[in-house]
Design a protein around this motif. Structure first.
Motif, PDB file in Angstrom:
ATOM      1  N   GLU A 113      24.870  70.264 -51.964  1.00  0.00           N
ATOM      2  CA  GLU A 113      25.611  71.284 -52.704  1.00  0.00           C
ATOM      3  C   GLU A 113      26.907  71.582 -51.961  1.00  0.00           C
ATOM      4  O   GLU A 113      26.977  71.452 -50.731  1.00  0.00           O
ATOM      5  N   HIS A 262      24.341  73.177 -60.234  1.00  0.00           N
ATOM      6  CA  HIS A 262      23.965  73.763 -58.940  1.00  0.00           C
ATOM      7  C   HIS A 262      22.581  74.398 -59.015  1.00  0.00           C
ATOM      8  O   HIS A 262      21.713  74.153 -58.167  1.00  0.00           O
ATOM      9  N   HIS A 266      18.516  73.464 -57.381  1.00  0.00           N
ATOM     10  CA  HIS A 266      17.545  74.370 -56.755  1.00  0.00           C
ATOM     11  C   HIS A 266      16.213  74.348 -57.506  1.00  0.00           C
ATOM     12  O   HIS A 266      15.143  74.400 -56.894  1.00  0.00           O
ATOM     13  N   ALA A 271      19.196  69.968 -54.066  1.00  0.00           N
ATOM     14  CA  ALA A 271      20.541  70.510 -54.176  1.00  0.00           C
ATOM     15  C   ALA A 271      21.311  69.547 -55.071  1.00  0.00           C
ATOM     16  O   ALA A 271      20.932  68.381 -55.208  1.00  0.00           O
TER      17      ALA A 271
END
Length: 342
Positions: A113, A262, A266, A271
């Motif tokens: 990320e 994004h 999660h 990521a």
């Protein structure tokens, strides 16, 4: 191409261009100003005659003489696709494209990320990704369909108590309150292509320092549960590319596509960040208009690029190539509609 005539000129209108990845939306609009501001399609003939063949000013008091031109929804430099442009009084209609339904295609890359949630940023955290299957992603997508509440990236220009969010994150200033989530609607969200490791995408080389990670973590403390920012490495495999996949989506105005990717990272215990982003539709303008519909297509950007270098020859119909391309896709909002004659 049939000859296009106008009982009266100039006109005001809307048209769309196919923005390439790389330039900012503002730079694209600035490049268009020279062409639009010197075209009899949008500017009164007497003004063009007074102006002569010299370049029109883009700064200072004389810039007020230029026809108004604006865009109906910024695309990041990374992004390409539909960019709606308003000329003249067409600029007054641009607000309707901010809240309209839009369609996107985006490529997500797992395992990393970034601060900007896309490949233009710096690596904030890396995480395991080999456990993520297509079935796991498809299952997780259910959480993102329909009406959802979405938080903008902390590294955005949105302000909280007069200070941009990115300022809190960079300086390690605790956020005074949680980032306000926006209610958006995800009308459709599907995997368009599962690339796996068969691609050339790589994580950004630039990465956050320990101080930058600590600053971001401090900014999030108190407003986010367990905001620990640290790498979760897994054994490296030589020349192995992290998993990538392409999503297609139809969303309401105000939706952050990068946030979807994004947050999806999660949701699958990894990521993710965006490596490609294409806006394929904005309201009634589309890269690939449906046949027998009232959808309007986009003028390819290279048409304007060539015209900027050389205005080109004027055809028998009295128009240059870029003007003909615009006329063919133009939605007139004031003035007469074009009449095609054989």
């Amino acid at each position: 191409m049939p000859k296009v005539t106008f009982p009266q000129l100039p006109v005001s209108g809307l048209f769309a261009i196919a923005k390439p990845s790389g330039p900012t939306s503002m730079s694209v609009i600035n490049d268009l100003k020279q062409l639009v501001g010197n075209s009899r399609l949008f500017v009164e003939a007497d003004k063009l005659e007074k102006r002569g063949k010299g370049k029109i000013p883009t700064k200072g008091k004389r810039a007020r003489e230029i026809v108004k031109i604006g865009q109906g929804g910024t695309l990041d430099p990374l992004a390409d696709g539909v960019l709606v442009v308003g000329a003249g009084k067409g600029t007054k209609r641009l607000n309707e494209f901010l809240d309209c339904v839009k369609e996107y295609r985006t490529t997500a890359l797992l395992g990393c990320e970034t601060d900007t949630y896309d490949s233009e940023g710096s690596r904030v955290r890396v995480a395991p990704w080999r456990h993520v299957t297509r079935e796991a992603v498809e299952s997780a997508l259910n959480k993102f369909r329909g009406e959802i509440h979405q938080a903008p990236p902390i590294f955005s220009a949105l302000k909280m108590e007069g200070r941009p969010l990115y300022d809190y994150a960079r300086k390690g200033i605790p956020l005074p309150r949680p980032i306000e989530k926006r209610k958006v609607t995800i009308h459709s969200l599907d995997i368009l292509e599962w690339k796996g490791s068969a691609h050339q995408f790589r994580w950004p080389e630039k990465e956050f320092t320990s101080d930058e990670k600590n600053a971001m973590q401090k900014a999030l403390e108190g407003v986010e549960e367990n905001p620990i920012i640290k790498d979760e490495l897994e054994p490296a495999v030589s020349d192995e590319s992290p998993t990538a996949f392409v999503l297609s989506m139809k969303v309401s105005g105000g939706t952050y596509v990068r946030s979807i990717v994004h947050d999806l990272g999660h949701a699958v215990g990894s990521a993710a960040h965006v490596v490609t982003l294409t806006r394929s539709r904005q309201g009634r303008f589309a890269l690939e208009p449906a046949i027998d519909s009232e959808d309007k297509g986009c003028v390819p950007w290279d048409v304007f690029s060539r015209a900027s270098e050389s205005e080109g020859d004027v055809g028998e119909d009295g128009w240059t190539q870029w003007e003909r391309e615009v006329i063919d896709r133009l939605e007139i909002v004031e003035g007469p509609k074009p009449q095609k004659t054989s």
